[in-house]
Design a protein around this motif. Sequence first.
Motif, PDB file in Angstrom:
ATOM      1  N   ASP A  17       0.835  -1.200   0.000  1.00 10.11           N
ATOM      2  CA  ASP A  17       0.000   0.000   0.000  1.00 10.11           C
ATOM      3  C   ASP A  17       0.869   1.249   0.000  1.00 10.11           C
ATOM      4  N   CYS A  18       1.998   1.210  -0.699  1.00 11.16           N
ATOM      5  CA  CYS A  18       2.919   2.342  -0.775  1.00 11.16           C
ATOM      6  C   CYS A  18       3.073   2.766  -2.234  1.00 11.16           C
ATOM      7  N   VAL A  19       3.118   4.053  -2.460  1.00 15.56           N
ATOM      8  CA  VAL A  19       3.232   4.574  -3.825  1.00 15.56           C
ATOM      9  C   VAL A  19       4.498   4.073  -4.522  1.00 15.56           C
ATOM     10  N   MET A  20       5.588   3.913  -3.803  1.00 15.76           N
ATOM     11  CA  MET A  20       6.829   3.482  -4.444  1.00 15.76           C
ATOM     12  C   MET A  20       6.695   2.065  -4.999  1.00 15.76           C
ATOM     13  N   ALA A  21       6.071   1.174  -4.251  1.00 15.82           N
ATOM     14  CA  ALA A  21       5.866  -0.188  -4.744  1.00 15.82           C
ATOM     15  C   ALA A  21       4.876  -0.192  -5.900  1.00 15.82           C
ATOM     16  N   ARG A  28      12.939  -1.374  -4.214  1.00 15.17           N
ATOM     17  CA  ARG A  28      13.814  -1.016  -5.321  1.00 15.17           C
ATOM     18  C   ARG A  28      14.952  -0.096  -4.925  1.00 15.17           C
ATOM     19  N   GLY A  29      15.388  -0.115  -3.689  1.00 17.66           N
ATOM     20  CA  GLY A  29      16.512   0.723  -3.285  1.00 17.66           C
ATOM     21  C   GLY A  29      16.079   2.147  -3.029  1.00 17.66           C
ATOM     22  N   SER A  30      16.878   3.122  -3.467  1.00 19.59           N
ATOM     23  CA  SER A  30      16.551   4.512  -3.185  1.00 19.59           C
ATOM     24  C   SER A  30      16.200   5.276  -4.459  1.00 19.59           C
ATOM     25  N   VAL A  31      15.328   6.264  -4.270  1.00 19.30           N
ATOM     26  CA  VAL A  31      14.863   7.127  -5.353  1.00 19.30           C
ATOM     27  C   VAL A  31      14.857   8.543  -4.815  1.00 19.30           C
ATOM     28  N   GLU A  32      15.300   9.494  -5.631  1.00 26.27           N
ATOM     29  CA  GLU A  32      15.254  10.893  -5.226  1.00 26.27           C
ATOM     30  C   GLU A  32      14.143  11.587  -5.997  1.00 26.27           C
ATOM     31  N   LEU A  33      13.257  12.270  -5.253  1.00 24.57           N
ATOM     32  CA  LEU A  33      12.152  13.010  -5.851  1.00 24.57           C
ATOM     33  C   LEU A  33      12.343  14.497  -5.615  1.00 24.57           C
ATOM     34  N   ASP A  34      12.138  15.299  -6.647  1.00 23.48           N
ATOM     35  CA  ASP A  34      12.188  16.746  -6.451  1.00 23.48           C
ATOM     36  C   ASP A  34      10.820  17.227  -5.945  1.00 23.48           C
ATOM     37  N   SER A  35      10.709  18.490  -5.630  1.00 21.47           N
ATOM     38  CA  SER A  35       9.477  19.001  -5.023  1.00 21.47           C
ATOM     39  C   SER A  35       8.278  18.880  -5.958  1.00 21.47           C
ATOM     40  N   ALA A  36       8.465  19.057  -7.256  1.00 24.51           N
ATOM     41  CA  ALA A  36       7.354  18.925  -8.204  1.00 24.51           C
ATOM     42  C   ALA A  36       6.846  17.483  -8.242  1.00 24.51           C
ATOM     43  N   GLU A  37       7.774  16.522  -8.205  1.00 24.37           N
ATOM     44  CA  GLU A  37       7.371  15.111  -8.194  1.00 24.37           C
ATOM     45  C   GLU A  37       6.653  14.757  -6.897  1.00 24.37           C
ATOM     46  N   GLN A  38       7.154  15.275  -5.769  1.00 24.51           N
ATOM     47  CA  GLN A  38       6.499  15.044  -4.486  1.00 24.51           C
ATOM     48  C   GLN A  38       5.078  15.593  -4.499  1.00 24.51           C
ATOM     49  N   ASP A  39       4.921  16.821  -5.009  1.00 23.24           N
ATOM     50  CA  ASP A  39       3.601  17.441  -5.081  1.00 23.24           C
ATOM     51  C   ASP A  39       2.654  16.635  -5.971  1.00 23.24           C
ATOM     52  N   ALA A  40       3.150  16.189  -7.121  1.00 23.81           N
ATOM     53  CA  ALA A  40       2.319  15.417  -8.046  1.00 23.81           C
ATOM     54  C   ALA A  40       1.856  14.106  -7.412  1.00 23.81           C
ATOM     55  N   LEU A  41       2.771  13.401  -6.749  1.00 24.69           N
ATOM     56  CA  LEU A  41       2.384  12.152  -6.086  1.00 24.69           C
ATOM     57  C   LEU A  41       1.406  12.409  -4.950  1.00 24.69           C
ATOM     58  N   GLY A  42       1.577  13.523  -4.237  1.00 23.15           N
ATOM     59  CA  GLY A  42       0.645  13.884  -3.172  1.00 23.15           C
ATOM     60  C   GLY A  42      -0.747  14.146  -3.696  1.00 23.15           C
ATOM     61  N   GLY A  47      -6.246  12.176  -4.276  1.00 28.35           N
ATOM     62  CA  GLY A  47      -7.392  11.903  -5.138  1.00 28.35           C
ATOM     63  C   GLY A  47      -7.747  10.429  -5.214  1.00 28.35           C
ATOM     64  N   GLY A  48      -6.990   9.585  -4.532  1.00 28.73           N
ATOM     65  CA  GLY A  48      -7.276   8.156  -4.511  1.00 28.73           C
ATOM     66  C   GLY A  48      -6.770   7.397  -5.724  1.00 28.73           C
ATOM     67  N   LEU A  49      -5.942   8.034  -6.541  1.00 26.32           N
ATOM     68  CA  LEU A  49      -5.439   7.375  -7.742  1.00 26.32           C
ATOM     69  C   LEU A  49      -4.191   6.539  -7.484  1.00 26.32           C
ATOM     70  N   LEU A  50      -3.474   6.854  -6.428  1.00 28.17           N
ATOM     71  CA  LEU A  50      -2.287   6.111  -6.006  1.00 28.17           C
ATOM     72  C   LEU A  50      -2.309   5.998  -4.489  1.00 28.17           C
ATOM     73  N   PRO A  51      -1.682   4.957  -3.946  1.00 25.16           N
ATOM     74  CA  PRO A  51      -1.554   4.912  -2.490  1.00 25.16           C
ATOM     75  C   PRO A  51      -0.547   5.970  -2.027  1.00 25.16           C
ATOM     76  N   PRO A  52      -0.625   6.378  -0.764  1.00 26.88           N
ATOM     77  CA  PRO A  52       0.332   7.367  -0.252  1.00 26.88           C
ATOM     78  C   PRO A  52       1.703   6.734  -0.001  1.00 26.88           C
ATOM     79  N   LEU A  53       2.683   7.580   0.226  1.00 24.99           N
ATOM     80  CA  LEU A  53       4.015   7.125   0.606  1.00 24.99           C
ATOM     81  C   LEU A  53       3.949   6.585   2.026  1.00 24.99           C
ATOM     82  N   ARG A  54       4.399   5.367   2.245  1.00 25.26           N
ATOM     83  CA  ARG A  54       4.369   4.725   3.566  1.00 25.26           C
ATOM     84  C   ARG A  54       5.753   4.651   4.195  1.00 25.26           C
TER      85      ARG A  54
END
Length: 72
Positions: A17-21, A28-42, A47-54
């Motif tokens: 139930d994690c957006v990364m999975a 999958r190790g580590s991933v770096e997200l910039d602020s625009a990517e963080q905002d988009a995933l949020g 909106g219920g389209l993806l699970p949140p970051l866990r």
Amino acid sequence: MIIDCDSCAARDISCGDCVMAALLGPGRGSVELDSAEQDALGVLASGGLLPPLRLVPTRRPEDPPSTHTAIA
């Protein structure tokens, strides 16, 4: 923001139930997200389209990233 699945305390517990999975597959190790990517995933998660970051980090952000390679 650096998301390091290898050092997440919720690894193997909340991966399903994690957006990364959902986007990259589990552990999958580590991933770096910039602020625009963080905002988009949020927005997608709120909106219920993806699970949140866990992510539950077990180390401080200023510590070096894990060198452990996950085996899928």
